[in-house]
Design a protein around this motif. Structure first.
Motif, PDB file in Angstrom:
ATOM      1  N   ARG A  45     -24.071  -7.066  26.371  1.00  0.00           N
ATOM      2  CA  ARG A  45     -24.053  -5.933  25.401  1.00  0.00           C
ATOM      3  C   ARG A  45     -23.783  -4.455  26.222  1.00  0.00           C
ATOM      4  NH1 ARG A  45     -26.072  -1.450  23.113  1.00  0.00           N
ATOM      5  NH2 ARG A  45     -26.063  -1.216  20.881  1.00  0.00           N
ATOM      6  N   GLY A  46     -24.497  -4.656  27.492  1.00  0.00           N
ATOM      7  CA  GLY A  46     -24.807  -3.283  28.090  1.00  0.00           C
ATOM      8  C   GLY A  46     -23.536  -2.956  29.070  1.00  0.00           C
ATOM      9  N   LYS A  47     -23.755  -2.030  29.979  1.00  0.00           N
ATOM     10  CA  LYS A  47     -22.761  -1.460  30.949  1.00  0.00           C
ATOM     11  C   LYS A  47     -23.140  -1.759  32.285  1.00  0.00           C
ATOM     12  CE  LYS A  47     -21.256   1.839  27.388  1.00  0.00           C
ATOM     13  NZ  LYS A  47     -20.763   3.277  27.150  1.00  0.00           N
ATOM     14  N   HIS A  48     -24.405  -1.926  32.743  1.00  0.00           N
ATOM     15  CA  HIS A  48     -24.815  -2.115  34.244  1.00  0.00           C
ATOM     16  C   HIS A  48     -26.181  -2.823  33.978  1.00  0.00           C
ATOM     17  CE1 HIS A  48     -27.808   0.955  32.879  1.00  0.00           C
ATOM     18  NE2 HIS A  48     -26.829   1.607  32.363  1.00  0.00           N
ATOM     19  N   ASN A  49     -26.866  -2.751  35.129  1.00  0.00           N
ATOM     20  CA  ASN A  49     -28.133  -3.634  35.284  1.00  0.00           C
ATOM     21  C   ASN A  49     -29.340  -2.607  35.587  1.00  0.00           C
ATOM     22  OD1 ASN A  49     -27.441  -2.763  37.767  1.00  0.00           O
ATOM     23  ND2 ASN A  49     -27.658  -4.893  38.592  1.00  0.00           N
ATOM     24  N   GLY A  50     -29.239  -1.278  35.144  1.00  0.00           N
ATOM     25  CA  GLY A  50     -30.408  -0.385  35.560  1.00  0.00           C
ATOM     26  C   GLY A  50     -29.910   0.423  36.498  1.00  0.00           C
ATOM     27  N   SER A  51     -28.531   0.446  37.000  1.00  0.00           N
ATOM     28  CA  SER A  51     -28.253   1.385  37.926  1.00  0.00           C
ATOM     29  C   SER A  51     -27.277   2.093  37.562  1.00  0.00           C
ATOM     30  CB  SER A  51     -27.710   0.641  39.379  1.00  0.00           C
ATOM     31  OG  SER A  51     -26.739  -0.289  39.165  1.00  0.00           O
ATOM     32  N   LYS A  52     -26.695   3.213  37.915  1.00  0.00           N
ATOM     33  CA  LYS A  52     -25.723   4.220  37.421  1.00  0.00           C
ATOM     34  C   LYS A  52     -25.264   5.068  38.800  1.00  0.00           C
ATOM     35  CE  LYS A  52     -23.972   7.384  33.905  1.00  0.00           C
ATOM     36  NZ  LYS A  52     -23.773   8.371  34.740  1.00  0.00           N
ATOM     37  N   ASP A  53     -23.832   4.697  39.143  1.00  0.00           N
ATOM     38  CA  ASP A  53     -23.464   5.704  40.146  1.00  0.00           C
ATOM     39  C   ASP A  53     -24.227   5.386  41.372  1.00  0.00           C
ATOM     40  OD1 ASP A  53     -21.428   6.877  38.403  1.00  0.00           O
ATOM     41  OD2 ASP A  53     -22.664   8.234  37.777  1.00  0.00           O
ATOM     42  N   GLY A  54     -24.704   4.240  41.776  1.00  0.00           N
ATOM     43  CA  GLY A  54     -25.452   3.753  42.946  1.00  0.00           C
ATOM     44  C   GLY A  54     -26.787   4.132  42.866  1.00  0.00           C
ATOM     45  N   LYS A  55     -27.359   4.790  41.743  1.00  0.00           N
ATOM     46  CA  LYS A  55     -28.614   5.045  41.770  1.00  0.00           C
ATOM     47  C   LYS A  55     -29.515   3.946  41.028  1.00  0.00           C
ATOM     48  CE  LYS A  55     -31.938   8.672  40.472  1.00  0.00           C
ATOM     49  NZ  LYS A  55     -32.250  10.133  40.399  1.00  0.00           N
ATOM     50  N   GLN A  56     -30.470   3.164  41.476  1.00  0.00           N
ATOM     51  CA  GLN A  56     -31.242   2.377  40.469  1.00  0.00           C
ATOM     52  C   GLN A  56     -32.409   3.170  39.833  1.00  0.00           C
ATOM     53  OE1 GLN A  56     -30.338  -1.169  40.996  1.00  0.00           O
ATOM     54  NE2 GLN A  56     -31.561  -1.574  39.069  1.00  0.00           N
ATOM     55  N   TYR A  57     -32.161   3.154  38.377  1.00  0.00           N
ATOM     56  CA  TYR A  57     -33.093   3.874  37.533  1.00  0.00           C
ATOM     57  C   TYR A  57     -34.449   2.740  37.211  1.00  0.00           C
ATOM     58  CZ  TYR A  57     -29.997   7.754  37.207  1.00  0.00           C
ATOM     59  OH  TYR A  57     -29.119   8.788  37.383  1.00  0.00           O
ATOM     60  N   PHE A  58     -34.129   1.460  36.926  1.00  0.00           N
ATOM     61  CA  PHE A  58     -34.907   0.519  36.521  1.00  0.00           C
ATOM     62  C   PHE A  58     -34.405  -1.043  36.796  1.00  0.00           C
ATOM     63  CE2 PHE A  58     -32.287   1.496  32.945  1.00  0.00           C
ATOM     64  CZ  PHE A  58     -32.011   0.152  32.408  1.00  0.00           C
ATOM     65  N   LYS A  59     -35.258  -1.825  36.822  1.00  0.00           N
ATOM     66  CA  LYS A  59     -34.970  -3.106  37.203  1.00  0.00           C
ATOM     67  C   LYS A  59     -35.072  -4.283  35.843  1.00  0.00           C
ATOM     68  CE  LYS A  59     -36.414  -3.120  42.060  1.00  0.00           C
ATOM     69  NZ  LYS A  59     -37.256  -3.692  43.025  1.00  0.00           N
ATOM     70  N   CYS A  60     -34.048  -5.138  35.852  1.00  0.00           N
ATOM     71  CA  CYS A  60     -34.101  -5.979  34.731  1.00  0.00           C
ATOM     72  C   CYS A  60     -34.431  -7.418  35.048  1.00  0.00           C
ATOM     73  CB  CYS A  60     -32.657  -6.007  34.204  1.00  0.00           C
ATOM     74  SG  CYS A  60     -31.884  -4.374  33.488  1.00  0.00           S
ATOM     75  N   LYS A  61     -34.831  -8.148  34.175  1.00  0.00           N
ATOM     76  CA  LYS A  61     -35.216  -9.598  34.625  1.00  0.00           C
ATOM     77  C   LYS A  61     -33.812 -10.325  34.629  1.00  0.00           C
ATOM     78  CE  LYS A  61     -39.504  -8.677  34.438  1.00  0.00           C
ATOM     79  NZ  LYS A  61     -40.310  -8.980  33.206  1.00  0.00           N
ATOM     80  N   SER A  62     -32.862 -10.090  33.747  1.00  0.00           N
ATOM     81  CA  SER A  62     -31.639 -10.628  33.956  1.00  0.00           C
ATOM     82  C   SER A  62     -30.907 -10.425  35.044  1.00  0.00           C
ATOM     83  CB  SER A  62     -30.868 -10.561  32.469  1.00  0.00           C
ATOM     84  OG  SER A  62     -29.357 -10.993  32.414  1.00  0.00           O
ATOM     85  N   THR A  63     -30.212 -11.585  35.463  1.00  0.00           N
ATOM     86  CA  THR A  63     -29.110 -11.392  36.531  1.00  0.00           C
ATOM     87  C   THR A  63     -27.637 -10.936  36.210  1.00  0.00           C
ATOM     88  OG1 THR A  63     -28.640 -13.838  36.686  1.00  0.00           O
ATOM     89  CG2 THR A  63     -30.330 -12.676  37.948  1.00  0.00           C
ATOM     90  N   ASN A  64     -27.519 -10.619  34.914  1.00  0.00           N
ATOM     91  CA  ASN A  64     -26.313 -10.319  34.498  1.00  0.00           C
ATOM     92  C   ASN A  64     -25.940  -8.860  34.929  1.00  0.00           C
ATOM     93  OD1 ASN A  64     -24.007  -9.459  32.642  1.00  0.00           O
ATOM     94  ND2 ASN A  64     -24.046 -11.722  31.727  1.00  0.00           N
ATOM     95  N   PRO A  65     -25.056  -8.546  35.356  1.00  0.00           N
ATOM     96  CA  PRO A  65     -24.714  -7.068  36.032  1.00  0.00           C
ATOM     97  C   PRO A  65     -24.411  -6.114  34.645  1.00  0.00           C
ATOM     98  CG  PRO A  65     -22.670  -8.362  36.264  1.00  0.00           C
ATOM     99  CD  PRO A  65     -23.767  -9.561  35.975  1.00  0.00           C
ATOM    100  N   LYS A  66     -24.354  -6.707  33.418  1.00  0.00           N
ATOM    101  CA  LYS A  66     -24.059  -5.978  32.248  1.00  0.00           C
ATOM    102  C   LYS A  66     -25.042  -5.945  30.947  1.00  0.00           C
ATOM    103  CE  LYS A  66     -18.851  -5.338  32.677  1.00  0.00           C
ATOM    104  NZ  LYS A  66     -17.812  -5.507  32.152  1.00  0.00           N
ATOM    105  N   CYS A  67     -26.353  -6.180  31.512  1.00  0.00           N
ATOM    106  CA  CYS A  67     -27.421  -6.464  30.678  1.00  0.00           C
ATOM    107  C   CYS A  67     -28.008  -5.511  29.943  1.00  0.00           C
ATOM    108  CB  CYS A  67     -28.438  -7.511  31.321  1.00  0.00           C
ATOM    109  SG  CYS A  67     -29.295  -6.651  32.516  1.00  0.00           S
ATOM    110  N   ALA A  68     -27.749  -4.110  30.648  1.00  0.00           N
ATOM    111  CA  ALA A  68     -28.549  -2.922  30.222  1.00  0.00           C
ATOM    112  C   ALA A  68     -27.631  -1.523  30.101  1.00  0.00           C
ATOM    113  CB  ALA A  68     -29.489  -2.649  31.525  1.00  0.00           C
ATOM    114  N   SER A  69     -28.198  -0.788  29.384  1.00  0.00           N
ATOM    115  CA  SER A  69     -27.534   0.643  29.063  1.00  0.00           C
ATOM    116  C   SER A  69     -28.231   1.617  28.709  1.00  0.00           C
ATOM    117  CB  SER A  69     -26.228   0.526  28.097  1.00  0.00           C
ATOM    118  OG  SER A  69     -27.155   0.170  26.878  1.00  0.00           O
ATOM    119  N   PHE A  70     -28.064   2.829  29.179  1.00  0.00           N
ATOM    120  CA  PHE A  70     -28.588   3.930  28.672  1.00  0.00           C
ATOM    121  C   PHE A  70     -28.112   4.479  27.205  1.00  0.00           C
ATOM    122  CE2 PHE A  70     -28.696   4.342  33.246  1.00  0.00           C
ATOM    123  CZ  PHE A  70     -30.016   4.466  33.535  1.00  0.00           C
ATOM    124  N   ILE A  71     -29.177   4.959  26.372  1.00  0.00           N
ATOM    125  CA  ILE A  71     -29.019   5.302  25.053  1.00  0.00           C
ATOM    126  C   ILE A  71     -29.904   6.379  24.632  1.00  0.00           C
ATOM    127  CG2 ILE A  71     -28.360   2.978  24.209  1.00  0.00           C
ATOM    128  CD1 ILE A  71     -31.111   2.878  22.990  1.00  0.00           C
TER     129      ILE A  71
END
Length: 313
Positions: A45-71
């Motif tokens: 569902r997401g667009k990234h794995n907790g990072s955006k434009d090379g900056k890591q904002y948070f870590k996810c439990k899933s290893t899928n690169p598209k498991c997270a997003s900002f809303i």
């Protein structure tokens, strides 16, 4: 539905049927205001794995690169409800509401039906202080709420498939409901690891059920059981495979149905274990040689639908 919380970090949310846990609250480069970083159960569902434009904002439990997003924190986010809100919506029913359903209930029947006693039933059910069994499964409960002391007489608390994510929420509920002896928190969205150290609280729950919780480890579950001094524990249907050695000196009844357990030796030194249910663990192909005080109190052993193929084992 409760309004957006002051501190949403770690809370479970739902948007149009998509669920996830809030792992970040704060600014995002290139955007104004405050954003929520969410890890979704639907890992596509997401667009990234907790990072955006090379900056890591948070870590996810899933290893899928598209498991997270900002809303944004928008109104359509379902934050769930408190325990007391769920109890009121589940048990307090107004008389006009009951009467509105009566024509449907008696429609098509032959003869005359007189409905009596509904006012008394509604009045008795609405007395939350008299409840001893509180069933709030699948009601999006995320925590305690205020004025929950009215539920102090509850002895059986059923909270499966809700919005609980951490031990703190469970602890607050049990402290407010001190007479709970049977607790079911199966199928919630607990975020492992649950504990960072220390033993807190003087809680007592006889029977603890945490089934259908693949996000938890054996150490997480044992940590809860130890803190509530559980005598009976169920942790089935949770994809459990590893059993690190733990000390649960009070545990008498353990059910680990339909997991992936292949070695039960780590359970052999539980001093009071009388009943062990291993039904459905297909990877279990044998029983270790029993020596000394191993399984010294065991009286009941369920090995149905395991991988054991010979009586010799």
């Amino acid at each position: 539905m409760s309004p957006a919380p002051a501190d949403p970090l770690g809370r479970w949310i739902n948007i149009n049927g998509d669920g996830g846990i809030v792992r970040y609250v704060g600014p995002v480069d290139g955007g104004s205001g405050t954003w929520l970083g969410v890890e979704w159960t639907d890992t596509e569902r997401g667009k990234h794995n907790g990072s955006k434009d090379g900056k890591q904002y948070f870590k996810c439990k899933s290893t899928n690169p598209k498991c997270a997003s900002f809303i944004r924190c928008v109104d359509r986010i379902d934050w769930g409800q408190t325990l007391i809100e769920a109890a009121r919506s589940r048990y307090i029913v107004e008389i006009p509401e009951i009467c509105a359903h009566l024509p449907q209930a008696i429609d098509g029947r032959r003869g005359k039906i007189e409905a009596v006693g509904f006012e008394k039933i509604a009045r008795e059910q609405s007395d939350l202080s008299a409840l001893q069994v509180l069933g709030l499964d699948s009601l999006k409960v995320y925590g305690l709420g205020t004025a929950a002391s009215v539920l102090a007489n509850v002895k059986t608390l059923l909270l499966s498939r809700n919005y609980l994510t951490g031990w703190r929420q469970v602890k607050e509920i049990l402290e407010a409901l001190p007479n709970v002896d049977i607790l079911d928190i199966s199928g919630n969205h607990f975020d492992s690891p649950l504990f960072s150290g220390g033993k807190d609280g003087d809680l007592s729950v006889g029977t603890l059920r945490i089934d259908s919780s693949p996000g938890l480890t054996w150490l997480d579950v044992c940590g809860i059981a130890e803190r509530v001094h559980a005598r009976c524990l169920s942790f089935g249907w949770s994809e459990l495979s590893l059993l690190p050695v733990v000390s649960l000196d009070l545990l008498e009844d353990l059910s680990l149905e339909y997991n992936h357990i292949s070695d039960i030796l780590p359970l052999s030194h539980l001093p009071r274990l009388r009943s062990l249910n291993l039904r459905g663990n297909a990877e279990l192909t044998g029983i270790p040689e029993i020596q000394g005080h191993m399984f010294s109190c065991l009286e009941s052993l369920n090995l149905g639908y395991t991988g054991i193929s010979s009586w010799r084992s």
